[in-house]
Design a protein around this motif. Structure first.
Motif, mmCIF file in Angstrom:
data_model
loop_
_atom_site.group_PDB
_atom_site.id
_atom_site.type_symbol
_atom_site.label_atom_id
_atom_site.label_comp_id
_atom_site.label_asym_id
_atom_site.label_seq_id
_atom_site.Cartn_x
_atom_site.Cartn_y
_atom_site.Cartn_z
ATOM 1 N N SER A 6 0.842 -1.188 0.000
ATOM 2 C CA SER A 6 0.000 0.000 0.000
ATOM 3 C C SER A 6 0.883 1.246 0.000
ATOM 4 O O SER A 6 2.047 1.202 0.388
ATOM 5 C CB SER A 6 -0.891 0.004 1.246
ATOM 6 N N PHE A 7 0.282 2.349 -0.414
ATOM 7 C CA PHE A 7 0.964 3.633 -0.320
ATOM 8 C C PHE A 7 -0.070 4.732 -0.194
ATOM 9 O O PHE A 7 -1.200 4.597 -0.674
ATOM 10 C CB PHE A 7 1.898 3.888 -1.521
ATOM 11 N N SER A 8 0.302 5.805 0.496
ATOM 12 C CA SER A 8 -0.619 6.905 0.736
ATOM 13 C C SER A 8 0.169 8.148 1.111
ATOM 14 O O SER A 8 1.182 8.064 1.804
ATOM 15 C CB SER A 8 -1.574 6.546 1.872
ATOM 16 N N PHE A 9 -0.312 9.304 0.670
ATOM 17 C CA PHE A 9 0.292 10.558 1.102
ATOM 18 C C PHE A 9 -0.222 10.903 2.487
ATOM 19 O O PHE A 9 -1.369 10.617 2.838
ATOM 20 C CB PHE A 9 -0.047 11.699 0.129
ATOM 21 N N GLY A 10 0.634 11.515 3.296
ATOM 22 C CA GLY A 10 0.246 11.927 4.640
ATOM 23 C C GLY A 10 1.117 13.071 5.104
ATOM 24 O O GLY A 10 1.829 13.692 4.315
ATOM 25 N N GLY A 11 1.066 13.341 6.381
ATOM 26 C CA GLY A 11 1.774 14.475 6.951
ATOM 27 C C GLY A 11 0.851 15.682 7.005
ATOM 28 O O GLY A 11 -0.254 15.667 6.469
ATOM 29 N N LYS A 12 1.319 16.726 7.638
ATOM 30 C CA LYS A 12 0.484 17.923 7.826
ATOM 31 C C LYS A 12 0.005 18.519 6.504
ATOM 32 O O LYS A 12 -1.118 19.013 6.413
ATOM 33 C CB LYS A 12 1.229 18.980 8.625
ATOM 34 N N ILE A 13 0.859 18.490 5.489
ATOM 35 C CA ILE A 13 0.470 19.074 4.194
ATOM 36 C C ILE A 13 0.527 18.038 3.073
ATOM 37 O O ILE A 13 0.682 18.388 1.908
ATOM 38 C CB ILE A 13 1.319 20.322 3.859
ATOM 39 N N PHE A 14 0.401 16.771 3.441
ATOM 40 C CA PHE A 14 0.346 15.661 2.480
ATOM 41 C C PHE A 14 1.556 15.609 1.548
ATOM 42 O O PHE A 14 1.435 15.293 0.376
ATOM 43 C CB PHE A 14 -0.951 15.700 1.667
ATOM 44 N N ASP A 15 2.726 15.914 2.097
ATOM 45 C CA ASP A 15 3.938 15.920 1.278
ATOM 46 C C ASP A 15 4.861 14.737 1.568
ATOM 47 O O ASP A 15 5.978 14.677 1.071
ATOM 48 C CB ASP A 15 4.694 17.237 1.427
ATOM 49 N N THR A 16 4.393 13.790 2.364
ATOM 50 C CA THR A 16 5.153 12.580 2.657
ATOM 51 C C THR A 16 4.402 11.383 2.101
ATOM 52 O O THR A 16 3.209 11.227 2.347
ATOM 53 C CB THR A 16 5.347 12.405 4.177
ATOM 54 N N LEU A 17 5.087 10.553 1.342
ATOM 55 C CA LEU A 17 4.488 9.340 0.805
ATOM 56 C C LEU A 17 4.866 8.189 1.730
ATOM 57 O O LEU A 17 6.043 7.922 1.954
ATOM 58 C CB LEU A 17 4.992 9.057 -0.609
ATOM 59 N N TYR A 18 3.854 7.529 2.287
ATOM 60 C CA TYR A 18 4.073 6.362 3.148
ATOM 61 C C TYR A 18 3.849 5.104 2.325
ATOM 62 O O TYR A 18 2.862 4.993 1.609
ATOM 63 C CB TYR A 18 3.125 6.387 4.346
ATOM 64 N N VAL A 19 4.788 4.166 2.431
ATOM 65 C CA VAL A 19 4.737 2.928 1.647
ATOM 66 C C VAL A 19 4.927 1.758 2.614
ATOM 67 O O VAL A 19 5.836 1.786 3.443
ATOM 68 C CB VAL A 19 5.851 2.897 0.578
ATOM 69 N N THR A 20 4.074 0.739 2.495
ATOM 70 C CA THR A 20 4.243 -0.477 3.291
ATOM 71 C C THR A 20 4.644 -1.629 2.385
ATOM 72 O O THR A 20 4.286 -1.670 1.213
ATOM 73 C CB THR A 20 2.954 -0.857 4.040
ATOM 74 N N ALA A 21 5.398 -2.556 2.952
ATOM 75 C CA ALA A 21 5.840 -3.748 2.222
ATOM 76 C C ALA A 21 5.606 -4.971 3.100
ATOM 77 O O ALA A 21 5.825 -4.923 4.306
ATOM 78 C CB ALA A 21 7.320 -3.643 1.865
ATOM 79 N N SER A 22 5.171 -6.058 2.513
ATOM 80 C CA SER A 22 4.834 -7.271 3.249
ATOM 81 C C SER A 22 5.958 -8.302 3.209
ATOM 82 O O SER A 22 6.672 -8.423 2.217
ATOM 83 C CB SER A 22 3.572 -7.888 2.644
#
Length: 57
Positions: A6-22
């Motif tokens: 999965s991946f999703s933008f986050g942070g206070k201003i949505f400038d960080t991309l979070y990525v998960t790996a299984s």
């Protein structure tokens, strides 16, 4: 990176991309090769995501 789940933008201003790996389904040898499987990554991409639309009642 192996098995991105999965991946999703986050942070206070949505400038960080979070990525998960299984690591699910990897044998011990594969876990050694793909040592970051099962991890959460934060990536500074230089771009901004947008807030999601949520439906509430």
């Amino acid at each position: 990176m192996h098995n991105v789940t999965s991946f999703s933008f986050g942070g206070k201003i949505f400038d960080t991309l979070y990525v998960t790996a299984s690591s699910l389904g990897l044998n011990e040898e594969e876990k050694k090769v793909f040592s970051f499987a099962g991890s959460l990554f934060d990536v500074n991409t230089g771009v901004k995501g947008v807030a999601g639309n949520y439906i509430t009642k």
